[in-house]
Design a protein around this motif. Structure first.
Motif, PDB file in Angstrom:
ATOM      1  N   ALA A 248    -106.993 -51.097  67.629  1.00 17.80           N
ATOM      2  CA  ALA A 248    -105.686 -51.146  66.962  1.00 17.80           C
ATOM      3  C   ALA A 248    -105.289 -49.775  66.430  1.00 17.80           C
ATOM      4  O   ALA A 248    -104.133 -49.342  66.581  1.00 17.80           O
ATOM      5  CB  ALA A 248    -105.717 -52.161  65.823  1.00 17.80           C
ATOM      6  N   LEU A 249    -106.233 -49.076  65.821  1.00 21.69           N
ATOM      7  CA  LEU A 249    -105.937 -47.750  65.286  1.00 21.69           C
ATOM      8  C   LEU A 249    -105.674 -46.753  66.402  1.00 21.69           C
ATOM      9  O   LEU A 249    -104.799 -45.880  66.284  1.00 21.69           O
ATOM     10  CB  LEU A 249    -107.093 -47.269  64.409  1.00 21.69           C
ATOM     11  CG  LEU A 249    -107.283 -48.040  63.096  1.00 21.69           C
ATOM     12  CD1 LEU A 249    -108.566 -47.603  62.405  1.00 21.69           C
ATOM     13  CD2 LEU A 249    -106.080 -47.845  62.177  1.00 21.69           C
ATOM     14  N   LEU A 250    -106.419 -46.867  67.490  1.00 22.63           N
ATOM     15  CA  LEU A 250    -106.208 -45.959  68.615  1.00 22.63           C
ATOM     16  C   LEU A 250    -104.827 -46.175  69.235  1.00 22.63           C
ATOM     17  O   LEU A 250    -104.121 -45.207  69.560  1.00 22.63           O
ATOM     18  CB  LEU A 250    -107.297 -46.181  69.666  1.00 22.63           C
ATOM     19  CG  LEU A 250    -107.254 -45.270  70.899  1.00 22.63           C
ATOM     20  CD1 LEU A 250    -107.421 -43.812  70.494  1.00 22.63           C
ATOM     21  CD2 LEU A 250    -108.347 -45.669  71.889  1.00 22.63           C
ATOM     22  N   MET A 251    -104.417 -47.440  69.387  1.00 27.00           N
ATOM     23  CA  MET A 251    -103.104 -47.712  69.955  1.00 27.00           C
ATOM     24  C   MET A 251    -101.987 -47.214  69.035  1.00 27.00           C
ATOM     25  O   MET A 251    -100.979 -46.677  69.509  1.00 27.00           O
ATOM     26  CB  MET A 251    -102.943 -49.216  70.210  1.00 27.00           C
ATOM     27  CG  MET A 251    -103.766 -49.749  71.362  1.00 27.00           C
ATOM     28  SD  MET A 251    -103.419 -48.915  72.936  1.00 27.00           S
ATOM     29  CE  MET A 251    -101.689 -49.285  73.162  1.00 27.00           C
ATOM     30  N   GLU A 252    -102.160 -47.386  67.738  1.00 26.58           N
ATOM     31  CA  GLU A 252    -101.142 -46.881  66.812  1.00 26.58           C
ATOM     32  C   GLU A 252    -101.038 -45.361  66.907  1.00 26.58           C
ATOM     33  O   GLU A 252     -99.928 -44.804  66.922  1.00 26.58           O
ATOM     34  CB  GLU A 252    -101.469 -47.292  65.376  1.00 26.58           C
ATOM     35  CG  GLU A 252    -100.404 -46.832  64.390  1.00 26.58           C
ATOM     36  CD  GLU A 252    -100.674 -47.298  62.967  1.00 26.58           C
ATOM     37  OE1 GLU A 252    -100.032 -46.760  62.047  1.00 26.58           O
ATOM     38  OE2 GLU A 252    -101.515 -48.203  62.775  1.00 26.58           O
ATOM     39  N   GLU A 253    -102.183 -44.687  66.987  1.00 28.52           N
ATOM     40  CA  GLU A 253    -102.172 -43.230  67.104  1.00 28.52           C
ATOM     41  C   GLU A 253    -101.483 -42.800  68.402  1.00 28.52           C
ATOM     42  O   GLU A 253    -100.683 -41.855  68.424  1.00 28.52           O
ATOM     43  CB  GLU A 253    -103.608 -42.697  67.070  1.00 28.52           C
ATOM     44  CG  GLU A 253    -103.699 -41.177  67.163  1.00 28.52           C
ATOM     45  CD  GLU A 253    -105.141 -40.682  67.165  1.00 28.52           C
ATOM     46  OE1 GLU A 253    -105.330 -39.457  67.374  1.00 28.52           O
ATOM     47  OE2 GLU A 253    -106.062 -41.491  66.977  1.00 28.52           O
ATOM     48  N   ALA A 254    -101.787 -43.514  69.494  1.00 25.76           N
ATOM     49  CA  ALA A 254    -101.188 -43.179  70.782  1.00 25.76           C
ATOM     50  C   ALA A 254     -99.675 -43.376  70.757  1.00 25.76           C
ATOM     51  O   ALA A 254     -98.907 -42.532  71.249  1.00 25.76           O
ATOM     52  CB  ALA A 254    -101.815 -44.032  71.876  1.00 25.76           C
ATOM     53  N   MET A 255     -99.216 -44.487  70.178  1.00 29.12           N
ATOM     54  CA  MET A 255     -97.786 -44.769  70.177  1.00 29.12           C
ATOM     55  C   MET A 255     -97.029 -43.846  69.233  1.00 29.12           C
ATOM     56  O   MET A 255     -95.871 -43.492  69.495  1.00 29.12           O
ATOM     57  CB  MET A 255     -97.546 -46.237  69.833  1.00 29.12           C
ATOM     58  CG  MET A 255     -97.998 -47.171  70.937  1.00 29.12           C
ATOM     59  SD  MET A 255     -97.471 -48.871  70.656  1.00 29.12           S
ATOM     60  CE  MET A 255     -98.384 -49.693  71.966  1.00 29.12           C
ATOM     61  N   ARG A 256     -97.662 -43.437  68.142  1.00 29.63           N
ATOM     62  CA  ARG A 256     -97.024 -42.440  67.270  1.00 29.63           C
ATOM     63  C   ARG A 256     -96.829 -41.129  68.023  1.00 29.63           C
ATOM     64  O   ARG A 256     -95.800 -40.458  67.875  1.00 29.63           O
ATOM     65  CB  ARG A 256     -97.854 -42.215  66.018  1.00 29.63           C
ATOM     66  CG  ARG A 256     -97.743 -43.320  64.987  1.00 29.63           C
ATOM     67  CD  ARG A 256     -98.431 -42.960  63.679  1.00 29.63           C
ATOM     68  NE  ARG A 256     -98.364 -44.065  62.753  1.00 29.63           N
ATOM     69  CZ  ARG A 256     -97.323 -44.338  61.976  1.00 29.63           C
ATOM     70  NH1 ARG A 256     -96.241 -43.566  62.021  1.00 29.63           N
ATOM     71  NH2 ARG A 256     -97.343 -45.374  61.151  1.00 29.63           N
ATOM     72  N   ALA A 257     -97.830 -40.761  68.824  1.00 29.76           N
ATOM     73  CA  ALA A 257     -97.713 -39.532  69.611  1.00 29.76           C
ATOM     74  C   ALA A 257     -96.568 -39.640  70.608  1.00 29.76           C
ATOM     75  O   ALA A 257     -95.787 -38.693  70.798  1.00 29.76           O
ATOM     76  CB  ALA A 257     -99.027 -39.246  70.337  1.00 29.76           C
TER      77      ALA A 257
END
Length: 268
Positions: A248-257
């Motif tokens: 979940a944290l990785l996906m949030e980081e990716a989508m913020r990028a």
């Protein structure tokens, strides 16, 4: 389908996918003119059905102009459209990272709908986020909605800035899913499966799970629970993916990028 004279700027894969959807929904081929300097394999079958084609913008009186060219082509390709437009002509843009203000700078004041479809639109299974400027009335939204819905559902947002978030989730999203399939296949190989078998298993699993989500009334979280037996194999895998909210944290980081990059592109 709407009764309107439509000029489509750009007959590449995405433009042709939209046009093919319009024709399938009943739009008359004679009501559409495509402007593109070349006729590619995606566009030719549609021209064969009676769609008009020009290599340059014709003078005319079009009700709707759809911008389906790459963002880097907008500055050169869009201004000639003025000869084919009235002040009330609706502009629908699927050019990524191109703001309403940038379109108005090129064409002057018009009702403008900025839309972000995704590549499953190529098979009629896309989803599109859309925003209309203050000149876009209910009739304009209905017309734009009919055109965009030919390739899948349309979700309207109330702020243009949210289009960048739509880009991060659904616009770029297919690439995340494709990469998931790649990773699943590679992991299958590491477990001893032949490469071609691992890839077939991954592709069909991702595609089947996606279709199940669309057809089911259950939320994805419930569908996940339906597959997961306590202390079973799926639970063991999810403990890795969901432990400490890792995925979940990785996906949030990716989508913020992705969202931040979309904002940068919009600013030029």
């Amino acid at each position: 389908m709407i009764d309107a004279r439509i000029l489509l700027l750009g007959g590449g894969n995405m433009g042709s996918a939209l046009l093919g959807g319009w024709l399938e929904k009943g739009l008359s081929p004679a009501s559409v003119t495509v402007v593109d300097p070349a006729v590619g394999p995606a566009l030719q079958p549609l021209i064969d059905k009676g769609v008009g084609h020009r290599t340059a913008v014709p003078e005319g009186d079009f009700d709707i102009v759809v911008l389906a060219v790459k963002p880097q082509m907008m500055t050169a390709a869009v201004p000639p459209l003025k000869a084919a437009m009235r002040p009330e002509t609706l502009v629908v843009s699927i050019a990524a990272g191109t703001t309403v203000a940038a379109i108005e700078d090129l064409l002057g004041p018009h009702p403008v709908v900025r839309a972000m479809p995704n590549t499953p639109a190529l098979i009629g299974r896309g989803i599109t986020g859309a925003y209309g400027n203050e000149r876009t009335g209910e009739k304009d939204r209905d017309a734009a909605g009919q055109l965009l819905e030919a390739s899948g559902p349309v979700e309207w947002v109330g702020e243009e800035a949210l289009i960048d978030a739509v880009t991060a989730v659904s616009g770029s999203g297919p690439a995340y899913v494709f990469h998931l399939a790649e990773c699943m296949a590679k992991a299958g190989e590491a477990l001893g499966l032949p490469a071609d078998l691992a890839m077939r298993l991954a592709r069909h699993t991702v595609a089947g799970a996606g279709e199940l989500m669309i057809r089911s009334d259950d939320a994805p979280s419930q569908l996940r629970k339906n597959v997961t037996s306590p202390n079973g194999t799926t639970q063991a895998a999810l403990d890795v993916l969901m432990g400490e909210d890792r995925l979940a944290l990785l996906m949030e980081e990716a989508m913020r990028a992705a969202r931040d990059r979309a904002e940068e592109l919009a600013k030029g």
